[in-house]
Scaffold this active site. Structure first.
Site, PDB file in Angstrom:
ATOM      1  N   LYS A   1       0.817  -1.214   0.000  1.00 21.85           N
ATOM      2  CA  LYS A   1       0.000   0.000   0.000  1.00 21.85           C
ATOM      3  C   LYS A   1       0.858   1.275   0.000  1.00 21.85           C
ATOM      4  O   LYS A   1       0.492   2.255  -0.637  1.00 21.85           O
ATOM      5  CB  LYS A   1      -0.960   0.017   1.188  1.00 21.85           C
ATOM      6  CG  LYS A   1      -0.294   0.053   2.555  1.00 21.85           C
ATOM      7  CD  LYS A   1      -1.339  -0.005   3.657  1.00 21.85           C
ATOM      8  CE  LYS A   1      -0.710  -0.007   5.030  1.00 21.85           C
ATOM      9  NZ  LYS A   1       0.034   1.198   5.352  1.00 21.85           N
ATOM     10  N   THR A   2       2.001   1.230   0.708  1.00 25.24           N
ATOM     11  CA  THR A   2       2.866   2.411   0.716  1.00 25.24           C
ATOM     12  C   THR A   2       3.421   2.686  -0.674  1.00 25.24           C
ATOM     13  O   THR A   2       3.525   3.835  -1.113  1.00 25.24           O
ATOM     14  CB  THR A   2       4.020   2.233   1.722  1.00 25.24           C
ATOM     15  OG1 THR A   2       3.477   1.927   3.014  1.00 25.24           O
ATOM     16  CG2 THR A   2       4.856   3.496   1.819  1.00 25.24           C
TER      17      THR A   2
ATOM     18  N   ASP B   1      -3.700   7.192   4.911  1.00 20.89           N
ATOM     19  CA  ASP B   1      -3.253   5.821   5.142  1.00 20.89           C
ATOM     20  C   ASP B   1      -3.922   5.273   6.408  1.00 20.89           C
ATOM     21  O   ASP B   1      -4.326   6.036   7.285  1.00 20.89           O
ATOM     22  CB  ASP B   1      -1.726   5.816   5.296  1.00 20.89           C
ATOM     23  CG  ASP B   1      -1.136   4.424   5.226  1.00 20.89           C
ATOM     24  OD1 ASP B   1      -1.860   3.490   4.831  1.00 20.89           O
ATOM     25  OD2 ASP B   1       0.053   4.271   5.560  1.00 20.89           O
ATOM     26  N   GLU B   2      -4.039   3.949   6.504  1.00 19.93           N
ATOM     27  CA  GLU B   2      -4.618   3.279   7.679  1.00 19.93           C
ATOM     28  C   GLU B   2      -5.988   3.864   8.027  1.00 19.93           C
ATOM     29  O   GLU B   2      -6.287   4.150   9.195  1.00 19.93           O
ATOM     30  CB  GLU B   2      -3.664   3.399   8.885  1.00 19.93           C
ATOM     31  CG  GLU B   2      -2.272   2.852   8.645  1.00 19.93           C
ATOM     32  CD  GLU B   2      -2.204   1.330   8.581  1.00 19.93           C
ATOM     33  OE1 GLU B   2      -3.279   0.691   8.660  1.00 19.93           O
ATOM     34  OE2 GLU B   2      -1.107   0.789   8.432  1.00 19.93           O
TER      35      GLU B   2
ATOM     36  N   GLN C   1      -7.913  -5.171   9.656  1.00 20.24           N
ATOM     37  CA  GLN C   1      -6.862  -4.750  10.584  1.00 20.24           C
ATOM     38  C   GLN C   1      -7.317  -3.578  11.460  1.00 20.24           C
ATOM     39  O   GLN C   1      -6.485  -2.834  11.992  1.00 20.24           O
ATOM     40  CB  GLN C   1      -5.597  -4.363   9.807  1.00 20.24           C
ATOM     41  CG  GLN C   1      -4.963  -5.524   9.066  1.00 20.24           C
ATOM     42  CD  GLN C   1      -3.635  -5.149   8.439  1.00 20.24           C
ATOM     43  OE1 GLN C   1      -2.624  -4.966   9.114  1.00 20.24           O
ATOM     44  NE2 GLN C   1      -3.621  -5.032   7.116  1.00 20.24           N
TER      45      GLN C   1
ATOM     46  N   ARG D   1       2.076 -10.529  10.599  1.00 19.73           N
ATOM     47  CA  ARG D   1       3.383  -9.905  10.825  1.00 19.73           C
ATOM     48  C   ARG D   1       4.501 -10.856  10.395  1.00 19.73           C
ATOM     49  O   ARG D   1       5.628 -10.427  10.184  1.00 19.73           O
ATOM     50  CB  ARG D   1       3.594  -9.564  12.307  1.00 19.73           C
ATOM     51  CG  ARG D   1       2.655  -8.557  12.953  1.00 19.73           C
ATOM     52  CD  ARG D   1       2.459  -7.333  12.147  1.00 19.73           C
ATOM     53  NE  ARG D   1       1.289  -7.466  11.292  1.00 19.73           N
ATOM     54  CZ  ARG D   1       1.014  -6.688  10.250  1.00 19.73           C
ATOM     55  NH1 ARG D   1       1.850  -5.735   9.910  1.00 19.73           N
ATOM     56  NH2 ARG D   1      -0.081  -6.867   9.524  1.00 19.73           N
TER      57      ARG D   1
END
Length: 753
Positions: A32-33, A219-220, A257, A614
């Site tokens: 995504k970044t 973001d997020e 998430q 993770r």
């Protein structure tokens, strides 16, 4: 090479999207970044969008820094004009320009958690609120929740409906805000709510930023609360040249998430995005570049049990990898001993580094046994979530001097250092000054300036005026032409004698404090050298105030990382150990028996999904049959999340003395088995601390709030004392080592001088 050549088809669709709202559902490890940075570059290079017309908002300074660096690499010239920052940093920049429109001075202070607690203690004392019945922490939590929902003190007061506790919380909320305003200070929640207030009451300020930020990226997005949603909605509602709303808003997030409900995050912001912004285009990023197939299949199986989610499933071209490992140990001690031994064995035999490993757990209390085992084995480790550098006493003292010089209205800062180092100004004097300030509607510092007029301060006035003269002298020095801001700390230390006092002490602790002050000097020098605009004292204090614990995480340091599952979000490790996979721990007992258990369990399941994803190479899950809690043994069944993983995806490790049937994988029977077994075992519970009155145990010479000394950990402050079994469990916040839970009879703590 074209910037689009490195993107997969869905990533490319997201980058090429031009105008109108865009929702990118980005699964864990899906790049995504990369999408956000390439989208920024594409807008500048191919859509002729000016860099200063782009705003990119993140949740951590670490994420903002990484995004900025990537944009710099792709775009190069002009990238410094793009606003890439956290929600709070973005709001601070806006408020520094326009906050005078809503009655504050631009030199406002930002209160951290400790400052807010100190202020609330004063409020409770003033309002005669019994903090044993209504703890300060619960009042601050209620205020924070209200601010997240943009509920003002007046609106909160109207909703009380005769409830005694709510009535007291409402009174405290109103007085707390009144005192913040008098100190020209904002807490973290205010940074968002006051920006929303500014935009809703000042059309000129809103229009200025709507015109500036023609393209907004967040973001997020699943972690946003109501206030943050409102802020973004206002900014994105600008009118284009044709007189229409375009909502050039691109949000990236993953509802799977969303794990910060306890902080006010509202999952409906992402689940209902297309309802809030008409004509939204939705793009799913489901290809994972981080983990093996086995790990992703495990994550998909667990999260599929949630009902409130958008349909998606992670996949990867990576290798299948090892099956996920699950072990049920006899005890939590065996769990910690086995995991730490295995990590050392892998490092020694497989060429791995300690920083390849993360031990994740649901609650901070679970870290203690791991710490002990790691120390015994001489294995380097770092706990994320320990005391922040800027929360250490000597650092807060120096920062309080800097805040007082920058903003004399900051009552909390002035009170902190009025007698630090000791200058003979006692609490009686401070109380008289404070009463005078409240009576006359002035700041504490203004009352100090008038100390000669305050009855009863004849003997203390000279000492007070000496302090005032010192602050005024430092303030004058700061505003001299060509004054080097990096020299300010040295000037403060010289004027106060703070460093001389530590030097004279000559202890290891004093030397550590001096080293910490030296590090603060390094930070100030770095700030001056790297500041994009003219470096200012306000700017430095702002940067320090907005540092989060995760920002200090050094991925290159060769140590194992211990952290809660909440802290692990956004990170990745080749080897991940998720511990305490037991009913009552994960999911937590409070979630299982909540008023809305389905909603709470789904949040816990999302947290489990975050933990699983993770892992890059190997994932190990573990549980303990028995675990010590509050001095008593509890017996826990394996977590339902273990039962949600198909047997073929797991390698089940069973101790030699245990039969393979130690637990079943039958989903349909899990819950009935769980209910029937309640009378046979005691779930892991984290109760409220019990009062110690009437205890038959030997009375301690210290209490909550006292400073104590430990032979190894040094000086610390007692934050909690709980009676457990035959001993007291004492929680101490050590200045050098952070928070430790110790049994009183073994710790042999003594009162510090």
């Amino acid at each position: 090479m074209n910037i689009l050549d490195t993107l997969n088809p869905e990533q490319k669709r997201a980058v090429l999207h031009d105008k109108g709202p865009l929702l990118i559902l980005a699964g864990a490890g899906s790049g995504k970044t990369r999408v956000l940075t390439h989208r920024i570059a594409y807008l500048i290079e191919h859509r002729n969008v000016k860099p200063w017309n782009i705003l990119a908002v993140t949740f951590t300074n670490k994420a903002a820094r990484e995004m900025k660096e990537r944009v710099d690499q792709i775009v190069g010239y002009g990238s410094h004009d793009i606003w890439v920052s956290t929600f709070h940093s973005t709001c601070v920049r806006i408020l520094r320009r326009f906050i005078d429109r809503i009655g504050y001075e631009r030199s406002f202070s930002i209160y951290d958690t400790d400052d807010s607690k100190t202020l609330m203690r004063e409020v409770c004392k003033y309002l005669d609120i019994d903090t044993k019945r209504i703890p300060e922490k619960s009042i601050l939590s209620a205020i924070s929740r209200a601010k997240d929902e943009l509920i003002t003190p007046e609106e909160f007061e109207k909703s009380v409906n005769g409830d005694y506790m709510l009535k007291k919380q409402a009174e405290a909320y109103k007085e707390y805000q009144k005192r913040l305003k008098a100190s020209n200070a904002l807490d973290f929640d205010d940074l968002i709510t006051k920006t929303v207030e500014l935009f809703m009451t000042d059309k000129e300020a809103l229009t200025y930023y709507q015109d500036r930020f023609r393209y907004i990226m967040v973001d997020e997005y699943q972690d946003t609360n109501t206030a943050q949603f409102r802020l973004i909605h206002l900014l994105a509602s600008g009118i284009n040249e044709q007189g229409k709303r375009e909502y050039n808003l691109c949000v990236v997030g993953d509802d799977d998430q969303s794990i910060y409900k306890f902080r006010g995050a509202n999952i409906q912001n992402i689940l209902s995005f297309e309802k809030s912004f008409p004509n939204t285009k939705i793009i799913k990023l489901e290809q994972n570049y981080r983990s093996t197939k086995s790990i992703l299949d495990t994550a998909n199986e667990v999260i599929a049990n949630n009902i409130g989610r958008k349909d998606k499933s992670l996949w990867t071209d990576n290798e299948k990898g090892e099956p996920v490992s699950y072990t049920q140990f006899e005890s939590d001690i065996e769990e910690a001993d086995s995991i730490t031994s295995e990590i050392r064995r892998i490092v020694e035999n497989n060429g791995a580094s300690y920083n390849d490993f993360a031990i994740l757990y649901r609650t901070n209390a679970q870290s203690r046994i791991f710490e002990e085992r790691l120390i015994q084995k001489n294995i380097p480790y770092k706990i994320i979530g320990s005391v922040n550098f800027y929360a250490r006493k000597e650092i807060k003292d120096i920062l309080a001097y800097m805040k007082t010089i920058d903003n004399g209205l900051d009552n909390i800062a002035v009170k902190r250092i009025i007698n630090v180092p000791r200058r003979g100004i006692g609490m009686t004097t401070i109380d008289r000054v404070n009463d005078y300030a409240l009576l006359n509607g002035i700041s504490f510092y203004e009352a100090l300036v008038r100390s000669q007029q305050i009855p009863g301060l004849e003997r203390s006035s000279s000492k007070i005026m000496s302090f005032v003269s010192m602050i005024e002298g430092l303030r004058t020095q700061l505003h001299q032409k060509n004054y080097n801001l990096a020299e300010l700390i040295d000037d403060i230390l010289d004027a106060t004698g703070y460093l001389r006092e530590l030097d004279a002490e000559g202890t290891d602790e004093a030397r550590d404090r001096i080293s910490n002050i030296d590090e603060l000097v390094n930070k100030l020098v770095t700030y001056v050298e790297e500041a994009e605009d003219t470096p200012t004292l306000s700017g430095f204090l702002e940067e320090v105030a907005l540092v989060s614990d995760i920002d200090s995480f050094d991925e290159s340091a060769d140590n194992i990382v211990l952290m809660t599952l909440h802290s692990a979000k956004g990170l990745e490790f080749p080897y991940v150990y998720m511990c305490g996979m037991e009913e009552g721990i994960f999911p937590g007992y409070m979630s299982i028996y909540a008023d809305n258990p389905q909603e709470e369990i789904e949040e816990e399941r999302r947290l489990c999904y975050v933990g699983i994803t993770r892992a890059m190479k190997r994932l190990s899950l573990s549980a303990a049959k028995q675990r010590m809690s509050r001095g008593e043994m509890s017996y826990n069944k394996p977590s339902r999340f273990i039962h949600e993983i198909p047997r073929y995806l797991m390698k089940v490790n069973v101790p030699d003395n245990e039969p393979t049937k130690s637990f079943a994988f039958n989903k349909s029977s899990l819950f009935s088995e769980y209910r029937q077994s309640q009378k046979n075992y005691k779930p892991f519970i984290t109760p409220e601390p019990r009062h110690l009155a009437g205890s038959n145990l030997t009375k301690l010479e210290y209490g909550i709030g006292d400073k104590v000394k430990h032979v190894k950990f040094g000086i610390g402050k007692v934050t909690d004392i709980t009676m457990g079994g035959k001993d007291y469990e004492v929680t101490v916040d050590f200045e050098r080592y952070g928070i430790k839970k110790l049994l009183a009879s073994f710790a042999k703590l003594t009162l510090a001088d």
